[in-house]
Design a protein around this motif. Sequence first.
Motif, PDB file in Angstrom:
ATOM      1  N   ASP A  56       0.827  -1.121  -0.012  1.00  0.00           N
ATOM      2  CA  ASP A  56      -0.001   0.032  -0.090  1.00  0.00           C
ATOM      3  C   ASP A  56       0.877   1.241  -0.084  1.00  0.00           C
ATOM      4  N   TYR A  57       0.310   2.384  -0.338  1.00  0.00           N
ATOM      5  CA  TYR A  57       1.040   3.574  -0.502  1.00  0.00           C
ATOM      6  C   TYR A  57       0.395   4.896   0.234  1.00  0.00           C
ATOM      7  N   SER A  58       1.188   5.634   0.494  1.00  0.00           N
ATOM      8  CA  SER A  58       0.729   6.997   1.236  1.00  0.00           C
ATOM      9  C   SER A  58       0.866   8.122   0.164  1.00  0.00           C
ATOM     10  N   LEU A  59       0.524   9.235   0.669  1.00  0.00           N
ATOM     11  CA  LEU A  59       0.856  10.656  -0.174  1.00  0.00           C
ATOM     12  C   LEU A  59       1.799  11.395   0.787  1.00  0.00           C
ATOM     13  N   ASN A  60       3.065  11.526   0.384  1.00  0.00           N
ATOM     14  CA  ASN A  60       3.878  12.445   1.070  1.00  0.00           C
ATOM     15  C   ASN A  60       4.556  13.547   0.282  1.00  0.00           C
ATOM     16  N   GLY A  61       5.149  14.523   0.921  1.00  0.00           N
ATOM     17  CA  GLY A  61       6.050  15.598   0.220  1.00  0.00           C
ATOM     18  C   GLY A  61       5.227  16.438  -0.483  1.00  0.00           C
ATOM     19  N   PHE A  62       3.978  17.009   0.353  1.00  0.00           N
ATOM     20  CA  PHE A  62       2.895  18.181  -0.101  1.00  0.00           C
ATOM     21  C   PHE A  62       3.522  19.499  -0.449  1.00  0.00           C
ATOM     22  N   ASN A  63       2.981  20.061  -1.569  1.00  0.00           N
ATOM     23  CA  ASN A  63       3.560  21.096  -1.934  1.00  0.00           C
ATOM     24  C   ASN A  63       3.403  22.362  -0.866  1.00  0.00           C
ATOM     25  N   ASP A  64       2.274  22.049  -0.170  1.00  0.00           N
ATOM     26  CA  ASP A  64       1.771  23.214   0.741  1.00  0.00           C
ATOM     27  C   ASP A  64       2.356  22.810   2.276  1.00  0.00           C
ATOM     28  N   GLY A  65       3.183  21.696   2.375  1.00  0.00           N
ATOM     29  CA  GLY A  65       3.959  21.507   3.429  1.00  0.00           C
ATOM     30  C   GLY A  65       2.941  20.656   4.487  1.00  0.00           C
ATOM     31  N   ARG A  66       1.979  20.459   4.247  1.00  0.00           N
ATOM     32  CA  ARG A  66       1.006  19.511   5.132  1.00  0.00           C
ATOM     33  C   ARG A  66       1.646  18.145   5.484  1.00  0.00           C
ATOM     34  N   ASN A  67       1.167  17.444   6.508  1.00  0.00           N
ATOM     35  CA  ASN A  67       1.657  16.265   6.972  1.00  0.00           C
ATOM     36  C   ASN A  67       1.326  15.053   5.885  1.00  0.00           C
ATOM     37  N   PRO A  68       1.829  13.962   6.021  1.00  0.00           N
ATOM     38  CA  PRO A  68       1.971  12.686   5.024  1.00  0.00           C
ATOM     39  C   PRO A  68       0.411  12.157   5.175  1.00  0.00           C
ATOM     40  N   ILE A  69      -0.314  11.871   4.242  1.00  0.00           N
ATOM     41  CA  ILE A  69      -1.658  11.128   4.480  1.00  0.00           C
ATOM     42  C   ILE A  69      -1.600   9.813   4.092  1.00  0.00           C
ATOM     43  N   THR A  70      -2.023   8.896   5.267  1.00  0.00           N
ATOM     44  CA  THR A  70      -1.921   7.537   5.045  1.00  0.00           C
ATOM     45  C   THR A  70      -2.915   6.906   4.358  1.00  0.00           C
ATOM     46  N   PRO A  71      -2.688   5.663   3.912  1.00  0.00           N
ATOM     47  CA  PRO A  71      -3.698   5.041   2.928  1.00  0.00           C
ATOM     48  C   PRO A  71      -5.140   5.074   3.270  1.00  0.00           C
ATOM     49  N   ASP A  72      -5.462   4.936   4.550  1.00  0.00           N
ATOM     50  CA  ASP A  72      -6.862   4.819   5.021  1.00  0.00           C
ATOM     51  C   ASP A  72      -7.497   6.260   4.773  1.00  0.00           C
ATOM     52  N   ASN A  73      -6.691   7.366   4.825  1.00  0.00           N
ATOM     53  CA  ASN A  73      -7.323   8.679   4.794  1.00  0.00           C
ATOM     54  C   ASN A  73      -7.213   9.146   3.577  1.00  0.00           C
ATOM     55  N   ILE A  74      -6.707   8.570   2.280  1.00  0.00           N
ATOM     56  CA  ILE A  74      -6.687   9.408   1.270  1.00  0.00           C
ATOM     57  C   ILE A  74      -7.955   9.585   0.709  1.00  0.00           C
ATOM     58  N   LYS A  75      -8.912   8.409   0.354  1.00  0.00           N
ATOM     59  CA  LYS A  75     -10.322   8.652   0.127  1.00  0.00           C
ATOM     60  C   LYS A  75     -10.844   9.600   0.872  1.00  0.00           C
ATOM     61  N   LYS A  76     -10.808   9.647   2.178  1.00  0.00           N
ATOM     62  CA  LYS A  76     -11.651  10.455   3.194  1.00  0.00           C
ATOM     63  C   LYS A  76     -11.359  11.989   2.826  1.00  0.00           C
TER      64      LYS A  76
END
Length: 396
Positions: free
Chosen positions: A206-226
């Motif tokens: 599974d994969y998360s989202l990291n390194g956002f352009n606005d500096g927010r914290n990473p998003i874990t897989p279970d929260n991406i859809k949310k």
Amino acid sequence: MRRSLLNPILAFGALIILIIGISYVGNTIEGYVPPQKPQEITSISIGDTVTTGMDVVDDSKIRKVAFLYHPDYLNELFQTGNYLQAITGLLTGSIETPVSEFIGANISPQGIAQGFEGPGFLSVQGQQLVVTAPQTFVWGYKTTYTVGIKTSNGLEIRTGGKNGKVVNVISESDINNNTVPHDYVSVSTTKKWYSNADTGDYIIMDYSLNGFNDGRNPITPDNIKKFFGQSVVDYMENYPSGSPIMAYSGSQSETTVASYSESLGSYPEYGDAARSYNAKQFATGWNGTIIPPKTSSSGKLNIGYQPIADPNATSTGGYATHGVCPAGRSLRGAVTSLGLGLPSGMAWGELSVPYGVSPTEGIKIYNSQNYPIKILMWTEGSDSSTVIYTRIVKLG
């Protein structure tokens, strides 16, 4: 008579002196005790993604002060509708500091996120807790998150990558939809991998989202859809790890900034029907790809091509994916006419996709513009009459 009047006056004077004394002591104490910081009262971490309606303040973390030190807090609590805290303060003599003392933009006096659209994030500005509304475009990068490692005790599930935290150990017989992630790797594939793997081998699940352009914290897989919707999950599934992922797009316009087309032509020695199929697959593999500014992206994963015998393809076992070169020239023409560089993995000339290069995963386009672009590719016609079209759209 005179004595009876004197007593209330003396009592009132003593009360005034007492209040002044208490206020002085209170102010002195507050001078020695550092004020509470906004980040100390949050219900989530600073940098976490927030949507409207979320409670971002944990009331239990807010310090209480003596009511006599801050009688103004009582009035403020009543005005903001925090009646329970106000009444409790009256009964106990210890009153909760109003949330309004800590909060700023996009947070209600009750500590609820409000007044913005899309996925914002919790932050601190000065001495105030605020929710920063999302920019028009928010993107991050697809990053390995859940990993399965074969051990002597079973399948070890880790989050945060191969060296991350162990969250579960599963026996081979217990590998199923309820015990392992299966959005990217099917359960049957995981079982097959496990039976053939050596101890210490690992599989990315599974994969998360990291390194956002606005500096927010990473998003874990279970929260991406949310936070970002199913469409973002679907897009992530189609692109390799490390790809930029447009997680949120606000109000925007789309403007065509470049276009190009290329005809397939006829090379009967390679089979025009097979070449047409490969050209169409190339277009499918790149159609819909979004590349944020100053980032690079390849095309989609798992795009199949028909191998065609070619005696010149010595580096690839005598087979090549003919038909992708005209499609590659169409893509290359649109990209370079926009002023972007030659995509990595591509070449100039007729042979736009060299032997041995994956037509989608093996090519990357760097967007040097200051706006996101979306690639649109499609075909018309069939066999040698196939025409491959590319259009590049500016977002925003």
